[in-house]
Design a protein around this motif. Structure first.
Motif, PDB file in Angstrom:
ATOM      1  N   THR A 100      17.197  29.555 -15.343  1.00  0.00           N
ATOM      2  CA  THR A 100      17.299  28.112 -15.142  1.00  0.00           C
ATOM      3  C   THR A 100      18.148  27.471 -16.231  1.00  0.00           C
ATOM      4  OG1 THR A 100      15.079  28.206 -14.231  1.00  0.00           O
ATOM      5  CG2 THR A 100      15.945  26.031 -14.731  1.00  0.00           C
ATOM      6  N   ALA A 101      17.800  27.786 -17.487  1.00  0.00           N
ATOM      7  CA  ALA A 101      18.536  27.172 -18.599  1.00  0.00           C
ATOM      8  C   ALA A 101      19.983  27.641 -18.605  1.00  0.00           C
ATOM      9  CB  ALA A 101      17.851  27.521 -19.918  1.00  0.00           C
ATOM     10  N   GLY A 102      20.198  28.939 -18.400  1.00  0.00           N
ATOM     11  CA  GLY A 102      21.556  29.478 -18.428  1.00  0.00           C
ATOM     12  C   GLY A 102      22.416  28.885 -17.336  1.00  0.00           C
ATOM     13  N   THR A 103      21.854  28.739 -16.127  1.00  0.00           N
ATOM     14  CA  THR A 103      22.624  28.175 -15.024  1.00  0.00           C
ATOM     15  C   THR A 103      22.956  26.708 -15.283  1.00  0.00           C
ATOM     16  OG1 THR A 103      21.476  29.682 -13.552  1.00  0.00           O
ATOM     17  CG2 THR A 103      22.650  27.861 -12.531  1.00  0.00           C
ATOM     18  N   ALA A 104      21.977  25.971 -15.789  1.00  0.00           N
ATOM     19  CA  ALA A 104      22.220  24.553 -16.072  1.00  0.00           C
ATOM     20  C   ALA A 104      23.336  24.400 -17.103  1.00  0.00           C
ATOM     21  CB  ALA A 104      20.937  23.900 -16.571  1.00  0.00           C
ATOM     22  N   LEU A 105      23.259  25.176 -18.180  1.00  0.00           N
ATOM     23  CA  LEU A 105      24.301  25.113 -19.213  1.00  0.00           C
ATOM     24  C   LEU A 105      25.660  25.510 -18.640  1.00  0.00           C
ATOM     25  CD1 LEU A 105      22.515  26.701 -22.299  1.00  0.00           C
ATOM     26  CD2 LEU A 105      23.342  24.357 -22.096  1.00  0.00           C
ATOM     27  N   ALA A 106      25.659  26.594 -17.834  1.00  0.00           N
ATOM     28  CA  ALA A 106      26.917  27.112 -17.308  1.00  0.00           C
ATOM     29  C   ALA A 106      27.589  26.093 -16.399  1.00  0.00           C
ATOM     30  CB  ALA A 106      26.659  28.408 -16.539  1.00  0.00           C
ATOM     31  N   ILE A 107      26.811  25.454 -15.524  1.00  0.00           N
ATOM     32  CA  ILE A 107      27.413  24.497 -14.592  1.00  0.00           C
ATOM     33  C   ILE A 107      27.878  23.252 -15.339  1.00  0.00           C
ATOM     34  CG2 ILE A 107      26.948  22.998 -12.618  1.00  0.00           C
ATOM     35  CD1 ILE A 107      25.326  25.201 -11.407  1.00  0.00           C
ATOM     36  N   ALA A 108      27.074  22.817 -16.320  1.00  0.00           N
ATOM     37  CA  ALA A 108      27.495  21.655 -17.114  1.00  0.00           C
ATOM     38  C   ALA A 108      28.810  21.949 -17.823  1.00  0.00           C
ATOM     39  CB  ALA A 108      26.407  21.295 -18.125  1.00  0.00           C
ATOM     40  N   ALA A 109      28.926  23.143 -18.392  1.00  0.00           N
ATOM     41  CA  ALA A 109      30.157  23.515 -19.108  1.00  0.00           C
ATOM     42  C   ALA A 109      31.336  23.607 -18.146  1.00  0.00           C
ATOM     43  CB  ALA A 109      29.961  24.842 -19.825  1.00  0.00           C
ATOM     44  N   ALA A 110      31.097  24.212 -16.984  1.00  0.00           N
ATOM     45  CA  ALA A 110      32.189  24.358 -16.018  1.00  0.00           C
ATOM     46  C   ALA A 110      32.635  22.995 -15.497  1.00  0.00           C
ATOM     47  CB  ALA A 110      31.743  25.238 -14.848  1.00  0.00           C
ATOM     48  N   TRP A 111      31.684  22.089 -15.315  1.00  0.00           N
ATOM     49  CA  TRP A 111      32.015  20.773 -14.774  1.00  0.00           C
ATOM     50  C   TRP A 111      32.812  19.962 -15.795  1.00  0.00           C
ATOM     51  CZ3 TRP A 111      32.237  18.434 -10.272  1.00  0.00           C
ATOM     52  CH2 TRP A 111      32.401  17.050 -10.273  1.00  0.00           C
ATOM     53  N   HIS A 112      32.306  19.930 -17.040  1.00  0.00           N
ATOM     54  CA  HIS A 112      32.923  19.107 -18.066  1.00  0.00           C
ATOM     55  C   HIS A 112      34.191  19.723 -18.624  1.00  0.00           C
ATOM     56  CE1 HIS A 112      31.240  15.347 -19.465  1.00  0.00           C
ATOM     57  NE2 HIS A 112      30.144  15.705 -18.843  1.00  0.00           N
ATOM     58  N   GLY A 113      34.162  21.043 -18.814  1.00  0.00           N
ATOM     59  CA  GLY A 113      35.302  21.700 -19.442  1.00  0.00           C
ATOM     60  C   GLY A 113      35.450  21.215 -20.871  1.00  0.00           C
ATOM     61  N   GLY A 114      36.654  21.364 -21.420  1.00  0.00           N
ATOM     62  CA  GLY A 114      36.968  20.817 -22.739  1.00  0.00           C
ATOM     63  C   GLY A 114      36.044  21.294 -23.839  1.00  0.00           C
ATOM     64  N   SER A 171      28.349  11.658  -6.576  1.00  0.00           N
ATOM     65  CA  SER A 171      28.068  11.695  -8.019  1.00  0.00           C
ATOM     66  C   SER A 171      28.236  13.113  -8.541  1.00  0.00           C
ATOM     67  CB  SER A 171      26.651  11.210  -8.284  1.00  0.00           C
ATOM     68  OG  SER A 171      25.721  12.111  -7.735  1.00  0.00           O
ATOM     69  N   ALA A 172      28.532  13.214  -9.836  1.00  0.00           N
ATOM     70  CA  ALA A 172      28.710  14.525 -10.459  1.00  0.00           C
ATOM     71  C   ALA A 172      27.451  15.359 -10.290  1.00  0.00           C
ATOM     72  CB  ALA A 172      29.044  14.354 -11.939  1.00  0.00           C
ATOM     73  N   TRP A 173      26.305  14.707 -10.435  1.00  0.00           N
ATOM     74  CA  TRP A 173      25.032  15.414 -10.298  1.00  0.00           C
ATOM     75  C   TRP A 173      24.904  16.036  -8.914  1.00  0.00           C
ATOM     76  CZ3 TRP A 173      21.076  17.483 -12.711  1.00  0.00           C
ATOM     77  CH2 TRP A 173      19.879  17.705 -12.021  1.00  0.00           C
ATOM     78  N   ARG A 174      25.267  15.247  -7.892  1.00  0.00           N
ATOM     79  CA  ARG A 174      25.142  15.744  -6.532  1.00  0.00           C
ATOM     80  C   ARG A 174      26.110  16.896  -6.265  1.00  0.00           C
ATOM     81  NH1 ARG A 174      22.625  13.907  -1.922  1.00  0.00           N
ATOM     82  NH2 ARG A 174      23.419  15.041  -0.139  1.00  0.00           N
ATOM     83  N   ILE A 175      27.340  16.751  -6.748  1.00  0.00           N
ATOM     84  CA  ILE A 175      28.325  17.818  -6.523  1.00  0.00           C
ATOM     85  C   ILE A 175      27.863  19.099  -7.210  1.00  0.00           C
ATOM     86  CG2 ILE A 175      30.718  18.534  -6.829  1.00  0.00           C
ATOM     87  CD1 ILE A 175      31.500  15.590  -6.844  1.00  0.00           C
ATOM     88  N   CYS A 176      27.348  18.958  -8.433  1.00  0.00           N
ATOM     89  CA  CYS A 176      26.910  20.145  -9.175  1.00  0.00           C
ATOM     90  C   CYS A 176      25.706  20.808  -8.517  1.00  0.00           C
ATOM     91  CB  CYS A 176      26.562  19.782 -10.621  1.00  0.00           C
ATOM     92  SG  CYS A 176      28.012  19.498 -11.630  1.00  0.00           S
ATOM     93  N   THR A 177      24.715  20.008  -8.109  1.00  0.00           N
ATOM     94  CA  THR A 177      23.494  20.626  -7.589  1.00  0.00           C
ATOM     95  C   THR A 177      23.627  21.030  -6.127  1.00  0.00           C
ATOM     96  OG1 THR A 177      22.624  18.434  -7.105  1.00  0.00           O
ATOM     97  CG2 THR A 177      21.956  19.430  -9.174  1.00  0.00           C
ATOM     98  N   ARG A 178      24.287  20.185  -5.322  1.00  0.00           N
ATOM     99  CA  ARG A 178      24.330  20.479  -3.907  1.00  0.00           C
ATOM    100  C   ARG A 178      25.465  21.411  -3.510  1.00  0.00           C
ATOM    101  NH1 ARG A 178      21.508  17.527  -0.310  1.00  0.00           N
ATOM    102  NH2 ARG A 178      19.542  16.887  -1.212  1.00  0.00           N
ATOM    103  N   HIS A 179      26.523  21.420  -4.298  1.00  0.00           N
ATOM    104  CA  HIS A 179      27.676  22.216  -3.875  1.00  0.00           C
ATOM    105  C   HIS A 179      27.924  23.399  -4.804  1.00  0.00           C
ATOM    106  CE1 HIS A 179      28.755  19.448  -0.680  1.00  0.00           C
ATOM    107  NE2 HIS A 179      28.362  18.493  -1.501  1.00  0.00           N
ATOM    108  N   ILE A 180      28.110  23.120  -6.110  1.00  0.00           N
ATOM    109  CA  ILE A 180      28.442  24.222  -7.011  1.00  0.00           C
ATOM    110  C   ILE A 180      27.246  25.155  -7.178  1.00  0.00           C
ATOM    111  CG2 ILE A 180      29.146  24.803  -9.353  1.00  0.00           C
ATOM    112  CD1 ILE A 180      30.840  22.327  -9.401  1.00  0.00           C
ATOM    113  N   LEU A 181      26.069  24.585  -7.443  1.00  0.00           N
ATOM    114  CA  LEU A 181      24.882  25.430  -7.624  1.00  0.00           C
ATOM    115  C   LEU A 181      24.627  26.270  -6.375  1.00  0.00           C
ATOM    116  CD1 LEU A 181      22.421  26.363  -9.172  1.00  0.00           C
ATOM    117  CD2 LEU A 181      21.152  24.424  -8.298  1.00  0.00           C
ATOM    118  N   ARG A 182      24.772  25.649  -5.217  1.00  0.00           N
ATOM    119  CA  ARG A 182      24.491  26.355  -3.978  1.00  0.00           C
ATOM    120  C   ARG A 182      25.435  27.539  -3.803  1.00  0.00           C
ATOM    121  NH1 ARG A 182      24.045  22.350   0.778  1.00  0.00           N
ATOM    122  NH2 ARG A 182      24.135  23.748   2.560  1.00  0.00           N
TER     123      ARG A 182
END
Lengths: 275, 283
Positions: free
Chosen positions: B98-112, B186-197
């Protein structure tokens, strides 16, 4: 002036490339591009790859930020969409259909759900209304109820592109940007999708910005046409005048490069060897 | 029903054939999990009942796998111990995935800077041996079930995060994500509904592989006396318990608990590896 939907003034985009070597080199992708777009018209931007046509479209859509210049939509300056609120507002004005019909739909989202998601995000109506509206949109692009429960991988390229168009139309945008939207399709499917786009423009108050390298497609879809080369506009005017009696050498070369019966490709002499 | 069979058959044609290896080892995994859930109910003897008249016995009709040095039935202890042996790594995998996926998606989304920062932190974490952190945690919080679970949950984050990040970065660049952005989602929706899926199968494959290793590391902390404490039954602890009898020729306790650990680790690893290579092959 009120008839203009979109006004682009002195648009400029510089990419910084080759950062690894310490010094970054500047690549001017879009250089002093200005044009305007009348309401309910269809403008094509043509040019070969690297001419800056896609970058121009992406800046207008808000997927890239401009280095300089300004864009006005309906007489109001188009700010770069930084807050969620402004992104939502912009979504209702400008939508885009992408080139790749395989990558532009979420592979794990059913077609109906894909459209329903946008309707739920933007319109304050109940589920039944969204269901009806989804079916209406699918019907508008020549699909039917059966397709709503399909995953994108079960659809053909042409069908996927129709879904992408339906998705873009669901937000009732004023401007629809079509970035090489039919380039990845077979010629016969291309014709169908182009006819569909023409029909949609007749029935809705919508304006097209059509990015393409295919002049035959451009002739079919657009009233006006801009020819771009290396980030600059070299020629603009009505599609017939530009394509039938081109004033610029570059446009003539583009027209010469269209494959036709009995045609042999000729090498261009002015091209640098590295390209 | 017909759509289900159609879907199954289409899957079959897509991958050529059903992967027999996954079928076999997946079944083994299933049995092991059932054992962890229902094991204590199946135990023929109470797992903590001692019998000083029958210590360190070999297999017999009364005790199918023999008894340990306190005369406790080994089969019963293995069955009862499965629960703690699986619960520990189970929690570790759920928390770290859970923690690793959350961190990974946040990093991939934000970049930089966020992405670069996460990469640095992960690299540092990779360099620290898990057992060492578990030992430190036991020293700080005291030996027991929770100290190694907490420590290993942290240590396993980078293994999930690294793989998921690269998959999420790939998804981030897909046109469908741009289409979602243009649609004002929203970024949250794209990350959870699309990228996470879309990265979820990879998360599951990584978690399955991680479960095997976590079971071994968790067992190792118990073996060292820093994890689950006697008289609780746990496989790593049983291997340790049986050591004193090994020289007397009573191999049954260490050997049977060790064999179960090996079987579990191998089965989960094989299933996880197969799943992740299949996902990689199909895009």
């Amino acid at each position: 002036m009120t008839t203009h939907l979109l006004d682009v003034h002195h648009l400029r985009k510089v990419f910084h490339v080759g950062r690894a070597k310490g010094r970054s080199e500047e690549l001017v992708a879009v250089d002093d591009v200005s044009f305007s777009l009348e309401r309910n018209s269809s403008l094509a931007v043509v040019g070969e790859s690297g001419s800056g046509k896609t970058t121009t479209a992406r800046i207008i859509a808000g997927l890239e930020s401009a280095t300089g210049g300004s864009i006005e939509l309906d007489g109001k300056p188009l700010a770069s969409p930084d807050s969620p609120r402004s992104r939502r507002l912009k979504a209702r004005e400008i939508q885009m259909v992408f080139q790749d019909p395989f990558g532009s739909l979420d592979p794990r989202q059913k077609v109906g759900a894909c459209i329903d998601e946008l309707l739920a995000a933007h319109f304050d109506h109940d589920k039944a209304w969204r269901r009806d509206r989804t079916m209406e949109l699918l019907a508008q692009v020549g699909l039917d109820e059966r397709h709503a429960d399909e995953l994108p991988r079960r659809l053909s390229g042409g069908q996927r592109q129709r879904v992408a168009i339906a998705r873009a139309l669901s937000l009732e945008p004023k401007l629809l940007i079509l970035d090489e939207a039919v380039s990845a399709l077979d010629v016969s499917v291309q014709a169908q999708v182009l006819n569909l786009l023409s029909d949609i423009r007749e029935s809705l108050d919508i304006t097209y910005l059509f990015v393409s390298h295919d002049l035959a497609v451009v002739r079919q879809i657009s009233d006006h046409c801009i020819v771009m080369d290396r980030g600059r506009i070299v020629e603009m005017g009505s599609t017939e005048s530009v394509l039938d009696s081109p004033a610029e050498d570059y446009t003539k070369q583009l027209l010469d490069a269209i494959p036709r019966p009995g045609w042999t490709p000729s090498r261009r002499r002015d091209l640098p060897a590295s390209v | 029903m017909s759509t289900l069979t159609a879907r199954l058959s289409s899957r079959r044609t897509r991958t050529g054939s059903v992967d027999k290896v996954v079928l076999v080892f997946g079944t083994v995994c299933g049995f092991l999990i059932l054992m962890a859930v229902f094991g204590p109910l199946l135990a023929p003897h109470p797992p903590s009942q001692t019998d000083i008249l029958a210590t360190s016995q070999g297999p017999s009709g009364q005790h199918l796998l023999g008894t340990d040095s306190l005369g406790r039935d080994i089969l019963s202890r293995l069955l009862a111990g499965a629960r703690l042996s699986f619960l520990g790594p189970g929690i570790i995998v759920v928390v770290s995935a859970t923690a690793g996926t959350a961190l990974a998606i946040a990093a991939a989304w934000h970049g930089g800077w966020l992405d670069r920062g996460l990469n640095r932190v992960l690299n540092v974490m990779f360099a620290v041996p898990g057992i060492l952190v578990a030992v430190l945690a036991a020293a700080v919080f005291g030996a027991g079930f929770w100290a190694p679970v907490l420590a290993l949950s942290l240590v396993y984050i980078p293994y999930v995060a690294r793989v998921v990040r690269s998959a999420a970065v790939r998804e981030r660049r897909m046109p469908y994500v741009e289409a979602c952005e243009l649609a004002g989602l929203s970024a949250w929706r794209i990350c959870t509904r699309h990228i996470l899926r879309n990265v979820f199968p990879i998360v599951m494959a990584q978690a399955t592989i991680g479960f095997g290793s976590a079971l071994m590391d968790f067992g190792a902390t118990s073996f060292l006396g820093l994890g689950v404490q006697p008289p609780s039954a746990e496989w790593g602890l049983m291997v340790s318990d049986g050591r004193s009898e090994l020289l007397d020729g009573a191999l049954q306790q260490s050997l049977s608990a060790g064999a179960l650990i090996v079987l579990t680790v191998v089965s989960f690893n094989i299933v996880g590896e197969r799943l992740s290579s299949r996902i990689g092959a199909s895009g």
